[in-house]
Design a protein around this motif. Sequence first.
Motif, PDB file in Angstrom:
ATOM      1  N   ALA A  81       0.835  -1.191   0.000  1.00  0.00           N
ATOM      2  CA  ALA A  81       0.000   0.000   0.000  1.00  0.00           C
ATOM      3  C   ALA A  81       0.874   1.247   0.000  1.00  0.00           C
ATOM      4  O   ALA A  81       1.874   1.309   0.712  1.00  0.00           O
ATOM      5  N   VAL A  82       0.501   2.231  -0.797  1.00  0.00           N
ATOM      6  CA  VAL A  82       1.181   3.523  -0.757  1.00  0.00           C
ATOM      7  C   VAL A  82       0.572   4.275   0.420  1.00  0.00           C
ATOM      8  O   VAL A  82      -0.638   4.491   0.460  1.00  0.00           O
ATOM      9  N   PRO A  83       1.386   4.646   1.417  1.00  0.00           N
ATOM     10  CA  PRO A  83       0.847   5.247   2.639  1.00  0.00           C
ATOM     11  C   PRO A  83       0.330   6.676   2.434  1.00  0.00           C
ATOM     12  O   PRO A  83       0.598   7.311   1.411  1.00  0.00           O
ATOM     13  N   GLU A  84      -0.386   7.140   3.451  1.00  0.00           N
ATOM     14  CA  GLU A  84      -0.898   8.514   3.435  1.00  0.00           C
ATOM     15  C   GLU A  84       0.237   9.496   3.717  1.00  0.00           C
ATOM     16  O   GLU A  84       1.174   9.141   4.425  1.00  0.00           O
ATOM     17  N   SER A 123      -3.912   8.561  -0.921  1.00  0.00           N
ATOM     18  CA  SER A 123      -5.156   9.280  -1.238  1.00  0.00           C
ATOM     19  C   SER A 123      -4.949  10.284  -2.359  1.00  0.00           C
ATOM     20  O   SER A 123      -5.798  10.429  -3.240  1.00  0.00           O
ATOM     21  N   LEU A 124      -3.820  10.991  -2.321  1.00  0.00           N
ATOM     22  CA  LEU A 124      -3.554  11.988  -3.349  1.00  0.00           C
ATOM     23  C   LEU A 124      -3.498  11.338  -4.729  1.00  0.00           C
ATOM     24  O   LEU A 124      -4.141  11.819  -5.671  1.00  0.00           O
ATOM     25  N   LEU A 125      -2.773  10.227  -4.859  1.00  0.00           N
ATOM     26  CA  LEU A 125      -2.665   9.566  -6.161  1.00  0.00           C
ATOM     27  C   LEU A 125      -3.993   8.937  -6.574  1.00  0.00           C
ATOM     28  O   LEU A 125      -4.334   8.921  -7.764  1.00  0.00           O
ATOM     29  N   ALA A 180      -8.680   9.341 -10.220  1.00  0.00           N
ATOM     30  CA  ALA A 180     -10.106   9.606 -10.465  1.00  0.00           C
ATOM     31  C   ALA A 180     -10.270  10.856 -11.321  1.00  0.00           C
ATOM     32  O   ALA A 180     -11.115  10.895 -12.234  1.00  0.00           O
ATOM     33  N   GLY A 181      -9.451  11.874 -11.046  1.00  0.00           N
ATOM     34  CA  GLY A 181      -9.527  13.116 -11.797  1.00  0.00           C
ATOM     35  C   GLY A 181      -9.162  12.972 -13.265  1.00  0.00           C
ATOM     36  O   GLY A 181      -9.606  13.757 -14.101  1.00  0.00           O
ATOM     37  N   PHE A 182      -8.379  11.964 -13.593  1.00  0.00           N
ATOM     38  CA  PHE A 182      -8.041  11.707 -14.995  1.00  0.00           C
ATOM     39  C   PHE A 182      -9.162  10.945 -15.702  1.00  0.00           C
ATOM     40  O   PHE A 182      -9.086  10.699 -16.897  1.00  0.00           O
ATOM     41  N   GLY A 183     -10.184  10.558 -14.946  1.00  0.00           N
ATOM     42  CA  GLY A 183     -11.332   9.883 -15.541  1.00  0.00           C
ATOM     43  C   GLY A 183     -11.274   8.372 -15.491  1.00  0.00           C
ATOM     44  O   GLY A 183     -12.041   7.696 -16.172  1.00  0.00           O
ATOM     45  N   ASP A 184     -10.400   7.813 -14.662  1.00  0.00           N
ATOM     46  CA  ASP A 184     -10.295   6.356 -14.557  1.00  0.00           C
ATOM     47  C   ASP A 184     -11.425   5.862 -13.652  1.00  0.00           C
ATOM     48  O   ASP A 184     -11.423   6.123 -12.447  1.00  0.00           O
ATOM     49  N   ILE A 228      -9.852   0.886  -6.177  1.00  0.00           N
ATOM     50  CA  ILE A 228      -8.508   0.312  -6.118  1.00  0.00           C
ATOM     51  C   ILE A 228      -7.626   1.193  -5.248  1.00  0.00           C
ATOM     52  O   ILE A 228      -7.230   2.282  -5.670  1.00  0.00           O
ATOM     53  N   PRO A 229      -7.282   0.753  -4.040  1.00  0.00           N
ATOM     54  CA  PRO A 229      -6.350   1.530  -3.226  1.00  0.00           C
ATOM     55  C   PRO A 229      -5.010   1.670  -3.951  1.00  0.00           C
ATOM     56  O   PRO A 229      -4.588   0.773  -4.686  1.00  0.00           O
ATOM     57  N   THR A 230      -4.332   2.784  -3.754  1.00  0.00           N
ATOM     58  CA  THR A 230      -3.052   3.044  -4.411  1.00  0.00           C
ATOM     59  C   THR A 230      -2.010   2.059  -3.890  1.00  0.00           C
ATOM     60  O   THR A 230      -1.849   1.902  -2.680  1.00  0.00           O
TER      61      THR A 230
END
Length: 192
Positions: free
Chosen positions: A11-14, A18-20, A25-29, A35-37
């Motif tokens: 897991a990519v930590p906080e 969350s940022l990634l 999501a902002g790129f439209g995926d 899917i957690p980062t």
Amino acid sequence: MGTVTIGVSIAVPEPHGSLLQERRAGFGDPAASGIPTHVTLLPPTEVERSALPAIETHLVEVAAAGRPFPMRLRGTGTFRPLSPVVFVQVVEGAEACTWLQKQVRDASGPVARELQFPYHPHVTVAHGIDDEAMDRAFEELAEYEAHWSCTGFALYEQGTDGVWRRLRDYVFGGPVVPPQASHSERGPLPAR
């Protein structure tokens, strides 16, 4: 009992995770919210639900043999045109991730499997979306950087709703590796 789809990842930590995920999501995926980062160690794999205890025991053993290592993400890459993916690169810790995924998928273990593509640790930030959005993801995250000490990995299960949920964390058993260039690519060596 039926089958379940599992995955094993770091897991990519906080606050990085969350940022990634928000950027994805902002790129439209459309898959971003489910899917957690992460950095994949075992891609989505269908297994018998009855095999989960053996898999969990195996993962405990893999984690016990490892030790924490420095992880650093920096810049973007892509698998296009072979696969429609834009990712943030793992620039430190890649060798350790490669070692871990080999242990997880070991032929003598309960989740032995071949990979569709050669293993390349990364953090997906866009997958299967239109080319313009993929280009935007590649450009906008080109200067992105994050680092942390990786202290373990997790087992995930994909629900019938397509959302990946963490089932269990596995913490490495060895001492922390200091973030020095000479240690950065050694991987999680067996505990002594």
